[in-house]
Scaffold this motif. Structure first.
Motif, PDB file in Angstrom:
ATOM      1  N   LYS A  28      -4.411   1.587  -8.901  1.00  0.00           N
ATOM      2  CA  LYS A  28      -5.402   1.317  -7.854  1.00  0.00           C
ATOM      3  C   LYS A  28      -6.761   1.411  -8.460  1.00  0.00           C
ATOM      4  O   LYS A  28      -7.113   1.989  -9.610  1.00  0.00           O
ATOM      5  CB  LYS A  28      -5.306   2.425  -6.725  1.00  0.00           C
TER       6      LYS A  28
ATOM      7  N   ASP B 174      -5.262   5.771  -9.208  1.00  0.00           N
ATOM      8  CA  ASP B 174      -3.841   6.224  -8.918  1.00  0.00           C
ATOM      9  C   ASP B 174      -3.001   5.011  -9.169  1.00  0.00           C
ATOM     10  O   ASP B 174      -3.249   3.788  -8.910  1.00  0.00           O
ATOM     11  CB  ASP B 174      -3.895   6.418  -7.239  1.00  0.00           C
TER      12      ASP B 174
ATOM     13  N   VAL C 116       0.793   3.520  -7.947  1.00  0.00           N
ATOM     14  CA  VAL C 116       1.526   3.550  -7.116  1.00  0.00           C
ATOM     15  C   VAL C 116       2.782   2.369  -7.459  1.00  0.00           C
ATOM     16  O   VAL C 116       2.400   1.442  -8.333  1.00  0.00           O
ATOM     17  CB  VAL C 116       1.059   2.875  -5.597  1.00  0.00           C
TER      18      VAL C 116
ATOM     19  N   GLY D  84       3.991   6.632  -3.409  1.00  0.00           N
ATOM     20  CA  GLY D  84       2.799   7.143  -3.934  1.00  0.00           C
ATOM     21  C   GLY D  84       1.665   7.109  -3.095  1.00  0.00           C
ATOM     22  O   GLY D  84       1.734   6.950  -1.798  1.00  0.00           O
ATOM     23  N   HIS D  85       0.469   7.392  -3.424  1.00  0.00           N
ATOM     24  CA  HIS D  85      -0.611   7.443  -2.463  1.00  0.00           C
ATOM     25  C   HIS D  85      -0.810   6.079  -1.902  1.00  0.00           C
ATOM     26  O   HIS D  85      -1.404   5.185  -2.447  1.00  0.00           O
ATOM     27  CB  HIS D  85      -1.950   8.192  -3.044  1.00  0.00           C
ATOM     28  N   ASP D  86      -0.613   5.887  -0.556  1.00  0.00           N
ATOM     29  CA  ASP D  86      -0.931   4.792   0.093  1.00  0.00           C
ATOM     30  C   ASP D  86      -1.635   5.104   1.643  1.00  0.00           C
ATOM     31  O   ASP D  86      -0.849   5.221   2.423  1.00  0.00           O
ATOM     32  CB  ASP D  86       0.330   3.904   0.285  1.00  0.00           C
ATOM     33  N   GLU D  87      -3.003   5.141   1.649  1.00  0.00           N
ATOM     34  CA  GLU D  87      -3.462   5.445   2.903  1.00  0.00           C
ATOM     35  C   GLU D  87      -3.479   4.376   3.845  1.00  0.00           C
ATOM     36  O   GLU D  87      -3.492   4.662   5.085  1.00  0.00           O
ATOM     37  CB  GLU D  87      -5.042   5.493   2.678  1.00  0.00           C
TER      38      GLU D  87
ATOM     39  N   GLN E 202      -0.702   2.658   4.445  1.00  0.00           N
ATOM     40  CA  GLN E 202       0.682   2.466   4.980  1.00  0.00           C
ATOM     41  C   GLN E 202       1.322   0.868   4.874  1.00  0.00           C
ATOM     42  O   GLN E 202       1.744   0.635   5.992  1.00  0.00           O
ATOM     43  CB  GLN E 202       1.137   2.962   6.370  1.00  0.00           C
TER      44      GLN E 202
END
Length: 612
Positions: free
Chosen positions: A163, A167, A169, A177-180, A182
């Motif tokens: 990202k 980050d 993913v 992983g971090h997925d704001e 969704q």
């Protein structure tokens, strides 16, 4: 305006007819409320059968029962159900729901299609109620709905992605992983998990454990996210494994097992088992933008591709060759970093130019029985078809927990183990680097799934593979040595200077510089090659040219020389060290340089081959 010409009487009839037609719609219309107002305003309202537009002027009440607002029918039911935006391209796709012939349908369109009237008209062929006269207002109506429709982030790439904030993913059915946002997958593969992880694990413990070849191919499949992860930090190859042999030995079952942790293990259009394409470009399409999900190319035997050399290089090097567009610009180059599995009834190297560099980019397992019986194969195939897509998620989450540095150290540890265990060769280090990834993957599988994969047995499979590869490399030299021995043994059957041949003529020996040139007649050479049990003549001759064993005309494997009857004949010119032939030729011919030849294609010595 045309709208103002509509009479109120006709509007009342239209509204009444709309209400009456509701009873003719299929059952799924019951999910719609009687009226739904767009964007919280009264300008448009939707019924289960029609879209209605408000008159531009508010009507004065003539009685207590008269409506404050009156509407006319704009089109049959049409609604924006979903708006999706692709993370990789920012393209927006809109899903429309509409009524046609008493049934509700959906159609995906790009956002520009509802903004451009000429594009909007094209939806009429799908059954959307668009016609000359309402398209502009319908376009405005659809744009108004954008504020009310649900919005979803989607992606089309697979595997690892870094990202903007750094980050990492992993893109599967959802991002791991971090997925704001969704976000969800909207690509061409069926990657949505099916069945259960427990169901898949039961199949592995019952039908895979203690079968070394199945354990090996399962670890090969799980290596894909490790390869993809390394590509985010290091410059490395994709892994390519080719399994070959006669049918009914379980090759296809093995490939289904390998991809089942990540997605649908079938040959259907959305499965992860693809057919070799008719062309190179067609074959690369399913690989593009895959950075950590295994994929299979099934039955190379059926492909029309005659030479797989360049494909093997491109598979391993993670990118297509550069191509130009019609206007002279570079096309976007397809890229990937994953594990690729191929199958066929024949070795992939049979249809290559036999560059030895290929054998550190592609690895083969041939002529083994992957399954024990038809029942065993069916149990695996049916089991993974009912339960797939779960284990890969669990494994990737474990990789994220360990971190790339720890995983890399494990791979280096197993690389050293391979270097001390595999057959010695000049390519041992490069081979061990790739085999080390498989063994490190198997070790991590045991940890996260509580399995008992036998890494010693897996090492034995790799030993078999590398030993066979080494023997194949040595086969080119053995064939050359055999031909030289036959020349020495039958030297009396060759013309040397003015000395005539014996019982039959095999060709001619010329003591040229720097090496002797032995011209062997075409029919006799083929007999010797068959006697040497060479199965891939084209490949052997290619290697001979590279190593300086063969002198040919440009672009050919043969030459034209005068041997008998003062006429040029097609021959194979084998180059031999003087010391091997010196005592078998007439002494008076030793210093004679015979028949100068025009510049010809003499292959560079093998060790100088830049393709390795």
């Amino acid at each position: 305006m045309e709208i103002k010409k509509v009479k109120s009487v006709k509007v009342k009839k239209t509204v009444e007819s709309v209400q009456q037609s509701t009873t003719n719609v299929t059952k799924n219309s019951s999910s719609h409320s009687k009226y739904e107002y767009v964007n919280g305003k009264r300008y448009f309202r939707i019924s289960p059968t029609h879209v209605e537009k408000l008159f531009e002027e508010k009507k004065q009440k003539k009685s207590a029962d008269a409506p404050a607002y009156e509407y006319y029918s704009l089109c049959k039911y049409l609604k924006v159900k979903l708006i999706e935006q692709c993370e990789e391209t920012n393209d927006v796709t809109i899903t429309l729901e509409y009524l046609f012939n008493g049934k509700y349908h959906t159609e995906e369109v790009t956002r520009d299609q509802i903004y451009v009237v000429s594009e909007l008209r094209k939806l009429a062929k799908k059954g959307v109620d668009i016609y000359d006269g309402n398209e502009k207002i319908v376009s405005y109506y659809l744009r108004e709905q954008e504020n009310d429709a649900p919005y979803q982030h989607v992606f089309t790439h697979l595997g690892w992605c870094k990202k903007d904030n750094g980050d990492l993913v992993y893109k599967h059915f959802k991002q791991i992983g971090h997925d704001e946002n969704q976000s969800e997958y909207r690509g061409k593969f069926d990657i949505k998990p099916k069945g259960s992880f427990e169901g898949w694990l039961h199949i592995i413990k019952e039908h895979v454990i203690n079968r070394k070849y199945l354990e090996f191919i399962l670890a090969v499949g799980f290596s894909a996210p490790v390869v993809g992860l390394f590509s985010t930090e290091f410059d490395g190859d994709s892994l390519l494994f080719h399994i070959y042999g006669k049918s009914s030995r379980g090759k296809t079952t093995a490939t289904k097992l390998a991809v089942s942790p990540f997605g649908k293990p079938t040959k259907t259009g959305d499965g992860f088992i693809k057919s070799w394409g008719a062309t190179m470009n067609a074959t690369f399409v399913p690989l593009r933008n895959n950075f950590g999900v295994p994929i299979v190319f099934d039955e190379a035997s059926m492909s029309k591709i005659k030479d797989f050399t360049s494909m093997i290089y491109m598979f391993a090097e993670n990118r297509e060759k550069e191509r130009m567009t019609k206007d002279g610009q570079l096309r976007e180059q397809g890229k990937w970093a994953t594990t690729i599995i191929s199958t066929a009834e024949h070795s992939l190297f049979e249809k290559t130019n036999s560059n030895e560099g290929l054998r550190v980019r592609a690895f083969e397992v041939g002529n083994v029985y992957w399954t024990e019986s038809a029942e065993h194969a069916n149990a695996i195939s049916e089991g993974v078809l009912k339960n797939y897509g779960h284990a890969g998620i669990v494994f990737v989450e474990y990789l994220q927990k360990l971190g790339i540095d720890t995983i890399h150290e494990r791979c280096k540890k197993w690389r050293k183990q391979c270097e001390s265990s595999l057959p010695s060769s000049e390519y041992l280090s490069r081979v061990s680097e790739k085999f080390g990834i498989i063994l490190a993957t198997a070790e991590m599988m045991n940890e996260v799934f509580n399995l008992t994969l036998n890494l010693d047995s897996m090492m034995s499979v790799m030993y078999e593979m590398e030993e066979e590869s080494r023997q194949e490399r040595d086969a080119d030299d053995k064939a050359y040595q055999f031909i030289v021995e036959e020349i020495i043994t039958n030297h009396k059957n060759f013309i040397v200077n003015n000395r005539q041949f014996g019982n039959e003529c095999w060709g001619k020996i010329q003591m040229t510089s720097p090496k002797a040139e032995v011209s062997i007649l075409q029919n006799r050479f083929k007999e010797l090659i068959e006697k040497a049990e060479v199965t891939n003549l084209k490949g052997v001759l290619k290697v001979w040219k590279q190593r300086g064993y063969l002198k040919t005309e440009a672009g050919k494997n043969t030459n034209r020389r005068i041997v008998t009857n003062n006429e040029r004949e097609t021959v194979y010119v084998v180059l031999v060290e003087h010391s091997l032939l010196q005592k078998y030729v007439d002494k008076q011919s030793n210093d004679i340089f015979v028949e100068p030849v025009a510049e010809e294609d003499i292959g560079l010595p093998f060790l100088n081959n830049q393709n390795v």
